[in-house]
Design a protein around this motif. Structure first.
Motif, PDB file in Angstrom:
ATOM      1  N   ALA A  10       0.798 -14.449 -45.088  1.00  0.00           N
ATOM      2  CA  ALA A  10       1.239 -15.026 -43.816  1.00  0.00           C
ATOM      3  C   ALA A  10       0.023 -15.210 -42.926  1.00  0.00           C
ATOM      4  O   ALA A  10      -0.901 -14.393 -42.952  1.00  0.00           O
ATOM      5  CB  ALA A  10       2.249 -14.104 -43.138  1.00  0.00           C
ATOM      6  N   SER A  11       0.022 -16.293 -42.173  1.00  0.00           N
ATOM      7  CA  SER A  11      -1.089 -16.542 -41.256  1.00  0.00           C
ATOM      8  C   SER A  11      -0.582 -17.324 -40.053  1.00  0.00           C
ATOM      9  O   SER A  11       0.450 -17.980 -40.116  1.00  0.00           O
ATOM     10  CB  SER A  11      -2.212 -17.310 -41.956  1.00  0.00           C
ATOM     11  N   ILE A  12      -1.321 -17.222 -38.978  1.00  0.00           N
ATOM     12  CA  ILE A  12      -1.049 -18.014 -37.785  1.00  0.00           C
ATOM     13  C   ILE A  12      -1.933 -19.250 -37.870  1.00  0.00           C
ATOM     14  O   ILE A  12      -3.144 -19.155 -38.026  1.00  0.00           O
ATOM     15  CB  ILE A  12      -1.375 -17.230 -36.494  1.00  0.00           C
ATOM     16  N   ARG A  13      -1.334 -20.416 -37.792  1.00  0.00           N
ATOM     17  CA  ARG A  13      -2.072 -21.674 -37.861  1.00  0.00           C
ATOM     18  C   ARG A  13      -2.648 -22.008 -36.491  1.00  0.00           C
ATOM     19  O   ARG A  13      -2.193 -21.485 -35.464  1.00  0.00           O
ATOM     20  CB  ARG A  13      -1.139 -22.802 -38.328  1.00  0.00           C
ATOM     21  N   THR A  14      -3.615 -22.889 -36.435  1.00  0.00           N
ATOM     22  CA  THR A  14      -4.260 -23.240 -35.169  1.00  0.00           C
ATOM     23  C   THR A  14      -3.284 -23.839 -34.164  1.00  0.00           C
ATOM     24  O   THR A  14      -3.459 -23.691 -32.964  1.00  0.00           O
ATOM     25  CB  THR A  14      -5.435 -24.227 -35.394  1.00  0.00           C
ATOM     26  N   GLU A  15      -2.251 -24.500 -34.656  1.00  0.00           N
ATOM     27  CA  GLU A  15      -1.256 -25.073 -33.741  1.00  0.00           C
ATOM     28  C   GLU A  15      -0.252 -24.037 -33.258  1.00  0.00           C
ATOM     29  O   GLU A  15       0.657 -24.352 -32.489  1.00  0.00           O
ATOM     30  CB  GLU A  15      -0.541 -26.265 -34.388  1.00  0.00           C
ATOM     31  N   GLY A  16      -0.422 -22.776 -33.670  1.00  0.00           N
ATOM     32  CA  GLY A  16       0.418 -21.697 -33.175  1.00  0.00           C
ATOM     33  C   GLY A  16       1.664 -21.422 -33.996  1.00  0.00           C
ATOM     34  O   GLY A  16       2.509 -20.637 -33.587  1.00  0.00           O
ATOM     35  N   THR A  17       1.794 -22.064 -35.129  1.00  0.00           N
ATOM     36  CA  THR A  17       2.943 -21.789 -35.992  1.00  0.00           C
ATOM     37  C   THR A  17       2.571 -20.715 -37.009  1.00  0.00           C
ATOM     38  O   THR A  17       1.389 -20.419 -37.209  1.00  0.00           O
ATOM     39  CB  THR A  17       3.394 -23.058 -36.741  1.00  0.00           C
ATOM     40  N   VAL A  18       3.578 -20.134 -37.629  1.00  0.00           N
ATOM     41  CA  VAL A  18       3.300 -19.169 -38.683  1.00  0.00           C
ATOM     42  C   VAL A  18       3.492 -19.868 -40.025  1.00  0.00           C
ATOM     43  O   VAL A  18       4.399 -20.676 -40.195  1.00  0.00           O
ATOM     44  CB  VAL A  18       4.189 -17.910 -38.590  1.00  0.00           C
ATOM     45  N   GLN A  19       2.591 -19.580 -40.937  1.00  0.00           N
ATOM     46  CA  GLN A  19       2.664 -20.132 -42.282  1.00  0.00           C
ATOM     47  C   GLN A  19       2.851 -18.970 -43.244  1.00  0.00           C
ATOM     48  O   GLN A  19       2.079 -18.022 -43.231  1.00  0.00           O
ATOM     49  CB  GLN A  19       1.374 -20.881 -42.619  1.00  0.00           C
ATOM     50  N   GLY A  49       0.074 -23.129 -61.692  1.00  0.00           N
ATOM     51  CA  GLY A  49       0.867 -22.346 -60.753  1.00  0.00           C
ATOM     52  C   GLY A  49       1.496 -23.188 -59.670  1.00  0.00           C
ATOM     53  O   GLY A  49       1.364 -24.409 -59.640  1.00  0.00           O
ATOM     54  N   THR A  50       2.187 -22.477 -58.782  1.00  0.00           N
ATOM     55  CA  THR A  50       2.962 -23.122 -57.726  1.00  0.00           C
ATOM     56  C   THR A  50       2.743 -22.389 -56.408  1.00  0.00           C
ATOM     57  O   THR A  50       2.602 -21.166 -56.393  1.00  0.00           O
ATOM     58  CB  THR A  50       4.464 -23.097 -58.072  1.00  0.00           C
ATOM     59  N   VAL A  51       2.738 -23.146 -55.310  1.00  0.00           N
ATOM     60  CA  VAL A  51       2.669 -22.573 -53.975  1.00  0.00           C
ATOM     61  C   VAL A  51       3.811 -23.165 -53.157  1.00  0.00           C
ATOM     62  O   VAL A  51       3.902 -24.385 -52.998  1.00  0.00           O
ATOM     63  CB  VAL A  51       1.332 -22.889 -53.270  1.00  0.00           C
ATOM     64  N   PHE A  52       4.692 -22.281 -52.668  1.00  0.00           N
ATOM     65  CA  PHE A  52       5.721 -22.681 -51.716  1.00  0.00           C
ATOM     66  C   PHE A  52       5.225 -22.242 -50.350  1.00  0.00           C
ATOM     67  O   PHE A  52       4.797 -21.096 -50.171  1.00  0.00           O
ATOM     68  CB  PHE A  52       7.059 -22.001 -52.017  1.00  0.00           C
ATOM     69  N   THR A  53       5.269 -23.156 -49.380  1.00  0.00           N
ATOM     70  CA  THR A  53       4.788 -22.862 -48.034  1.00  0.00           C
ATOM     71  C   THR A  53       5.916 -23.080 -47.038  1.00  0.00           C
ATOM     72  O   THR A  53       6.555 -24.137 -47.031  1.00  0.00           O
ATOM     73  CB  THR A  53       3.594 -23.760 -47.669  1.00  0.00           C
ATOM     74  N   VAL A  54       6.148 -22.065 -46.217  1.00  0.00           N
ATOM     75  CA  VAL A  54       7.137 -22.133 -45.144  1.00  0.00           C
ATOM     76  C   VAL A  54       6.379 -22.143 -43.823  1.00  0.00           C
ATOM     77  O   VAL A  54       5.512 -21.295 -43.601  1.00  0.00           O
ATOM     78  CB  VAL A  54       8.098 -20.916 -45.191  1.00  0.00           C
ATOM     79  N   HIS A  55       6.677 -23.117 -42.969  1.00  0.00           N
ATOM     80  CA  HIS A  55       6.098 -23.181 -41.623  1.00  0.00           C
ATOM     81  C   HIS A  55       7.217 -22.892 -40.638  1.00  0.00           C
ATOM     82  O   HIS A  55       8.239 -23.582 -40.637  1.00  0.00           O
ATOM     83  CB  HIS A  55       5.516 -24.567 -41.334  1.00  0.00           C
ATOM     84  N   LEU A  56       7.021 -21.873 -39.808  1.00  0.00           N
ATOM     85  CA  LEU A  56       7.994 -21.533 -38.767  1.00  0.00           C
ATOM     86  C   LEU A  56       7.380 -21.835 -37.411  1.00  0.00           C
ATOM     87  O   LEU A  56       6.171 -21.677 -37.217  1.00  0.00           O
ATOM     88  CB  LEU A  56       8.380 -20.052 -38.858  1.00  0.00           C
TER      89      LEU A  56
END
Length: 168
Positions: free
Chosen positions: A61-70, A133-140
């Protein structure tokens, strides 16, 4: 978590040993419906483990520069062919493991994930390469997050078994 090889239980038909591969730097507190978020992460992690025979499943989990969580769930599994990636979030679409029993699953897990993420005003995407492999990304959205740098790694669970804090 990484599959590090069979344990005695695995030799007898049980599950393999999974281990934590990283220590988090900060804790990201997510303010969202606990049941929905648990279902999303549970489904994505379950898929990742199901389709990864060797290698790692990583949740970050990380905080993106636009302030959303990934939130990313990545694996080193069999991958999803490019031509199937657009449909993985559709209802009744099933991705088969090569050795899979054809009666396994209904093809609703990722469709449920997509709908639950949308209810939380988020977005979900997939990137994959066969045999890599696979990466699923959720942006909240920004409204779902708070950061607490003062706490050390915490592994608390509620009665549903969900970890309240995503550790980055």
């Amino acid at each position: 978590v990484c599959r590090t090889g069979p344990t005695r239980a695995a030799a007898g038909g049980g599950s393999e040993l999974l281990r934590v591969s990283e220590v988090p730097r900060a804790t990201i507190l997510v303010r969202a419906d606990r049941t929905k978020l648990a279902r999303i992460l549970g489904n994505l992690m379950s898929k990742a483990v199901k389709f990864t025979q060797k290698g790692c499943v990583t949740v970050s989990a990380s905080i993106r520069t636009e302030g959303t969580v990934q939130i990313r769930v990545s694996d080193t599994g069999i991958g999803i062919p490019f031509e199937r990636q657009r449909e993985v979030f559709d209802e009744f679409v099933r991705l088969e493991k090569p050795e899979s029993d054809s009666s396994e699953g209904w093809g609703l897990g990722l469709a449920i994930c997509r709908r639950l993420v949308e209810v939380l005003d988020g977005k979900i995407s997939v990137e994959s390469e066969p045999d890599v492999g696979t990466v699923f990304t959720v942006h909240l959205p920004r409204a779902c997050i708070a950061i607490d740098h003062s706490e050390k790694y915490v592994a608390r669970s509620d009665s549903a078994g969900f970890q309240h804090q995503l550790n980055a």
